[in-house]
Design a protein around this motif. Structure first.
Motif, PDB file in Angstrom:
ATOM      1  N   LEU A 133      -8.250   1.768  -3.236  1.00 52.59           N
ATOM      2  CA  LEU A 133      -7.419   0.746  -2.594  1.00 52.59           C
ATOM      3  C   LEU A 133      -7.042   1.183  -1.187  1.00 52.59           C
ATOM      4  O   LEU A 133      -6.351   2.193  -0.990  1.00 52.59           O
ATOM      5  N   THR A 134      -7.479   0.416  -0.197  1.00 47.87           N
ATOM      6  CA  THR A 134      -7.115   0.630   1.197  1.00 47.87           C
ATOM      7  C   THR A 134      -6.873  -0.733   1.834  1.00 47.87           C
ATOM      8  O   THR A 134      -7.102  -1.780   1.210  1.00 47.87           O
ATOM      9  N   GLN A 135      -6.455  -0.729   3.086  1.00 45.30           N
ATOM     10  CA  GLN A 135      -6.282  -1.982   3.817  1.00 45.30           C
ATOM     11  C   GLN A 135      -7.580  -2.776   3.877  1.00 45.30           C
ATOM     12  O   GLN A 135      -7.578  -4.011   3.827  1.00 45.30           O
ATOM     13  N   ASP A 136      -8.700  -2.070   3.931  1.00 48.76           N
ATOM     14  CA  ASP A 136     -10.006  -2.729   4.061  1.00 48.76           C
ATOM     15  C   ASP A 136     -10.543  -3.251   2.733  1.00 48.76           C
ATOM     16  O   ASP A 136     -11.391  -4.152   2.721  1.00 48.76           O
ATOM     17  N   THR A 137     -10.088  -2.667   1.611  1.00 46.04           N
ATOM     18  CA  THR A 137     -10.660  -3.044   0.311  1.00 46.04           C
ATOM     19  C   THR A 137      -9.717  -3.897  -0.533  1.00 46.04           C
ATOM     20  O   THR A 137     -10.040  -4.219  -1.677  1.00 46.04           O
ATOM     21  N   VAL A 138      -8.546  -4.255   0.015  1.00 50.12           N
ATOM     22  CA  VAL A 138      -7.534  -4.918  -0.805  1.00 50.12           C
ATOM     23  C   VAL A 138      -8.057  -6.206  -1.438  1.00 50.12           C
ATOM     24  O   VAL A 138      -7.777  -6.494  -2.612  1.00 50.12           O
ATOM     25  N   TRP A 139      -8.859  -6.982  -0.731  1.00 49.03           N
ATOM     26  CA  TRP A 139      -9.368  -8.235  -1.304  1.00 49.03           C
ATOM     27  C   TRP A 139     -10.425  -7.977  -2.354  1.00 49.03           C
ATOM     28  O   TRP A 139     -10.563  -8.753  -3.312  1.00 49.03           O
ATOM     29  N   ASP A 140     -11.170  -6.887  -2.225  1.00 52.38           N
ATOM     30  CA  ASP A 140     -12.136  -6.518  -3.266  1.00 52.38           C
ATOM     31  C   ASP A 140     -11.404  -6.129  -4.543  1.00 52.38           C
ATOM     32  O   ASP A 140     -11.821  -6.488  -5.651  1.00 52.38           O
ATOM     33  N   VAL A 141     -10.296  -5.404  -4.401  1.00 47.64           N
ATOM     34  CA  VAL A 141      -9.507  -5.005  -5.563  1.00 47.64           C
ATOM     35  C   VAL A 141      -8.920  -6.229  -6.254  1.00 47.64           C
ATOM     36  O   VAL A 141      -8.934  -6.345  -7.481  1.00 47.64           O
ATOM     37  N   ARG A 142      -8.434  -7.188  -5.465  1.00 50.05           N
ATOM     38  CA  ARG A 142      -7.783  -8.366  -6.057  1.00 50.05           C
ATOM     39  C   ARG A 142      -8.752  -9.245  -6.845  1.00 50.05           C
ATOM     40  O   ARG A 142      -8.317 -10.048  -7.678  1.00 50.05           O
ATOM     41  N   LYS A 143     -10.037  -9.110  -6.593  1.00 48.14           N
ATOM     42  CA  LYS A 143     -11.019  -9.851  -7.402  1.00 48.14           C
ATOM     43  C   LYS A 143     -11.022  -9.356  -8.848  1.00 48.14           C
ATOM     44  O   LYS A 143     -11.460 -10.057  -9.751  1.00 48.14           O
ATOM     45  N   HIS A 144     -10.543  -8.140  -9.058  1.00 43.27           N
ATOM     46  CA  HIS A 144     -10.532  -7.548 -10.394  1.00 43.27           C
ATOM     47  C   HIS A 144      -9.183  -7.651 -11.085  1.00 43.27           C
ATOM     48  O   HIS A 144      -9.078  -7.387 -12.280  1.00 43.27           O
ATOM     49  N   VAL A 145      -8.134  -8.013 -10.315  1.00 42.08           N
ATOM     50  CA  VAL A 145      -6.767  -7.988 -10.845  1.00 42.08           C
ATOM     51  C   VAL A 145      -6.117  -9.349 -10.675  1.00 42.08           C
ATOM     52  O   VAL A 145      -6.020  -9.873  -9.567  1.00 42.08           O
ATOM     53  N   GLY A 146      -5.657  -9.930 -11.796  1.00 41.21           N
ATOM     54  CA  GLY A 146      -4.883 -11.166 -11.745  1.00 41.21           C
ATOM     55  C   GLY A 146      -3.435 -10.863 -12.045  1.00 41.21           C
ATOM     56  O   GLY A 146      -3.129  -9.976 -12.856  1.00 41.21           O
ATOM     57  N   MET A 147      -2.508 -11.595 -11.417  1.00 38.51           N
ATOM     58  CA  MET A 147      -1.087 -11.308 -11.573  1.00 38.51           C
ATOM     59  C   MET A 147      -0.313 -12.558 -11.939  1.00 38.51           C
ATOM     60  O   MET A 147      -0.497 -13.612 -11.325  1.00 38.51           O
ATOM     61  N   VAL A 148       0.534 -12.432 -12.958  1.00 41.06           N
ATOM     62  CA  VAL A 148       1.416 -13.524 -13.377  1.00 41.06           C
ATOM     63  C   VAL A 148       2.848 -13.065 -13.117  1.00 41.06           C
ATOM     64  O   VAL A 148       3.291 -12.046 -13.650  1.00 41.06           O
ATOM     65  N   PHE A 149       3.572 -13.842 -12.297  1.00 38.03           N
ATOM     66  CA  PHE A 149       4.900 -13.421 -11.857  1.00 38.03           C
ATOM     67  C   PHE A 149       5.999 -13.980 -12.758  1.00 38.03           C
ATOM     68  O   PHE A 149       5.761 -14.758 -13.677  1.00 38.03           O
TER      69      PHE A 149
ATOM     70  N   LEU B 168       0.855  -1.183   0.000  1.00 40.60           N
ATOM     71  CA  LEU B 168       0.000   0.000   0.000  1.00 40.60           C
ATOM     72  C   LEU B 168       0.893   1.236   0.000  1.00 40.60           C
ATOM     73  O   LEU B 168       1.919   1.263   0.682  1.00 40.60           O
ATOM     74  N   PRO B 169       0.554   2.266  -0.763  1.00 43.90           N
ATOM     75  CA  PRO B 169       1.411   3.452  -0.840  1.00 43.90           C
ATOM     76  C   PRO B 169       1.453   4.205   0.488  1.00 43.90           C
ATOM     77  O   PRO B 169       0.511   4.157   1.279  1.00 43.90           O
ATOM     78  N   ASP B 170       2.568   4.914   0.717  1.00 45.67           N
ATOM     79  CA  ASP B 170       2.679   5.762   1.905  1.00 45.67           C
ATOM     80  C   ASP B 170       1.751   6.960   1.786  1.00 45.67           C
ATOM     81  O   ASP B 170       1.100   7.363   2.751  1.00 45.67           O
ATOM     82  N   THR B 171       1.725   7.543   0.600  1.00 42.49           N
ATOM     83  CA  THR B 171       0.849   8.689   0.327  1.00 42.49           C
ATOM     84  C   THR B 171       0.267   8.525  -1.069  1.00 42.49           C
ATOM     85  O   THR B 171       0.783   7.766  -1.885  1.00 42.49           O
ATOM     86  N   GLY B 172      -0.806   9.263  -1.344  1.00 41.67           N
ATOM     87  CA  GLY B 172      -1.437   9.208  -2.649  1.00 41.67           C
ATOM     88  C   GLY B 172      -2.682   8.333  -2.649  1.00 41.67           C
ATOM     89  O   GLY B 172      -3.061   7.759  -1.618  1.00 41.67           O
ATOM     90  N   LYS B 173      -3.295   8.218  -3.807  1.00 40.95           N
ATOM     91  CA  LYS B 173      -4.589   7.539  -3.923  1.00 40.95           C
ATOM     92  C   LYS B 173      -4.604   6.647  -5.157  1.00 40.95           C
ATOM     93  O   LYS B 173      -4.106   7.030  -6.216  1.00 40.95           O
ATOM     94  N   ILE B 174      -5.186   5.447  -4.997  1.00 41.76           N
ATOM     95  CA  ILE B 174      -5.324   4.494  -6.104  1.00 41.76           C
ATOM     96  C   ILE B 174      -6.767   4.016  -6.171  1.00 41.76           C
ATOM     97  O   ILE B 174      -7.358   3.649  -5.148  1.00 41.76           O
ATOM     98  N   GLN B 175      -7.324   4.023  -7.376  1.00 41.03           N
ATOM     99  CA  GLN B 175      -8.644   3.441  -7.613  1.00 41.03           C
ATOM    100  C   GLN B 175      -8.525   2.371  -8.687  1.00 41.03           C
ATOM    101  O   GLN B 175      -7.896   2.593  -9.732  1.00 41.03           O
ATOM    102  N   VAL B 176      -9.111   1.213  -8.434  1.00 46.16           N
ATOM    103  CA  VAL B 176      -9.131   0.101  -9.381  1.00 46.16           C
ATOM    104  C   VAL B 176     -10.578  -0.316  -9.574  1.00 46.16           C
ATOM    105  O   VAL B 176     -11.248  -0.685  -8.597  1.00 46.16           O
ATOM    106  N   CYS B 177     -11.056  -0.220 -10.814  1.00 44.04           N
ATOM    107  CA  CYS B 177     -12.460  -0.554 -11.118  1.00 44.04           C
ATOM    108  C   CYS B 177     -13.420   0.201 -10.189  1.00 44.04           C
ATOM    109  O   CYS B 177     -14.418  -0.355  -9.716  1.00 44.04           O
ATOM    110  N   GLY B 178     -13.102   1.455  -9.909  1.00 47.44           N
ATOM    111  CA  GLY B 178     -13.967   2.293  -9.088  1.00 47.44           C
ATOM    112  C   GLY B 178     -13.833   2.087  -7.593  1.00 47.44           C
ATOM    113  O   GLY B 178     -14.523   2.743  -6.814  1.00 47.44           O
TER     114      GLY B 178
END
Length: 279
Positions: free
Chosen positions: A71-87, A58-68
């Motif tokens: 992104l916060t500590q409370d919404t991180v799992w909601d965001v991950r439902k919209h984002v898949g990652m391949v390492f 999570l960023p130290d400062t600033g704001k991120i929105q994913v699919c509306g």
């Protein structure tokens, strides 16, 4: 105009508060359905940015929105439902003993019913041309095949966004081509948004848009044609120009009237052949 699916506003992130920031006042916008490449040398901040977009940091400062969703500590799992990652290393992502089990893992975690799960596994593995390997152990596959299974595991849960975090850097040219072609086909068949994190400018040249990172800041952004016009500026910040672009430059310096900055070998060969026919 396409809608914005990711909005990053003035984010800063430190791994160590006593050291310079890994990301320093970075702002980007990602449009729905586009392929965005984020490039930079090691330490430029590109992979840190990818992990923040997926809520791994999570960023130290600033704001991120994913699919509306902000992104916060409370919404991180909601965001991950919209984002898949391949390492980078697919072996680090495998959790199942077979390809089928591995693709099923994310579906099980999302509570997908068995009948629906079977259909989604079949659909996802067919999309990446791995449906004939369902009972194979992932560790016995080639590098390119492993990454295609990793992609199948991601798309089975049908995210809106896929992030490829150096996903082709450990592959040989054939495997790299397989993975990029697979993702391109998936993007063309749906409104999938793709973000590829890479230091390979030849891979980045296939994207719709490129963001160049340097020293934790956004250095510049634009279409591949616009970015590669910068030429020596990219080399100065530690990036290697694609081979077709380097060869085009050398041919012009040798007096051969090549017209364009070629980003692909096919385009360069076609112009050379046309030039040959005119002689």
């Amino acid at each position: 105009m396409r809608e914005t699916i990711i909005s990053v506003e003035n984010i800063t992130f430190h791994y160590d508060q006593t050291a310079p920031p890994a990301l320093d006042d970075v702002s980007i916008q990602v449009k729905k359905g586009e392929w965005l490449a984020i490039v930079g040398h090691n330490g430029s901040g590109k992979s840190t940015l990818a992990r923040i977009l997926n809520g791994l940091y999570l960023p130290d400062t600033g704001k991120i929105q994913v699919c509306g969703i902000e992104l916060t500590q409370d919404t991180v799992w909601d965001v991950r439902k919209h984002v898949g990652m391949v390492f980078q290393n697919p072996d680090n992502q495998f959790v199942g003993t077979t390809v089928k089990d591995d693709v099923a893992f994310g579906l099980e975690n999302n509570g997908v019913k068995r009948d629906e799960m079977v259909n989604k596994i079949e659909w996802a593995t067919k999309k990446v041309r791995m449906d004939q390997f369902l009972e194979h152990e992932p560790h016995h596959l080639s590098g390119g095949q492993k990454q295609r299974v990793a992609i199948a595991s991601v798309i089975a849960v049908q995210p809106d966004i896929i992030i490829l975090d150096e996903a082709t850097s450990m592959l040989d040219p054939i495997g790299r081509g397989e993975v990029i072609q697979t993702v391109r086909e998936l993007k063309e068949q749906s409104d999938l948004t793709v973000i590829s994190i890479t230091h390979d400018l030849e891979e980045a040249s296939k994207a719709d848009r490129i963001i160049v990172m340097n020293g934790g800041k956004k250095f510049t952004e634009g279409t591949p044609d616009e970015i590669f016009q910068l030429d020596d500026q990219l080399v100065k910040i530690g990036l290697d120009l694609p081979f077709p672009l380097q060869l085009s430059k050398r041919l012009r310096e040798a007096g051969i009237p090549i017209k364009d900055h070629h980003l692909t070998e096919e385009g360069l060969v076609e112009e050379l052949w046309t030039l040959h026919l005119k002689m």
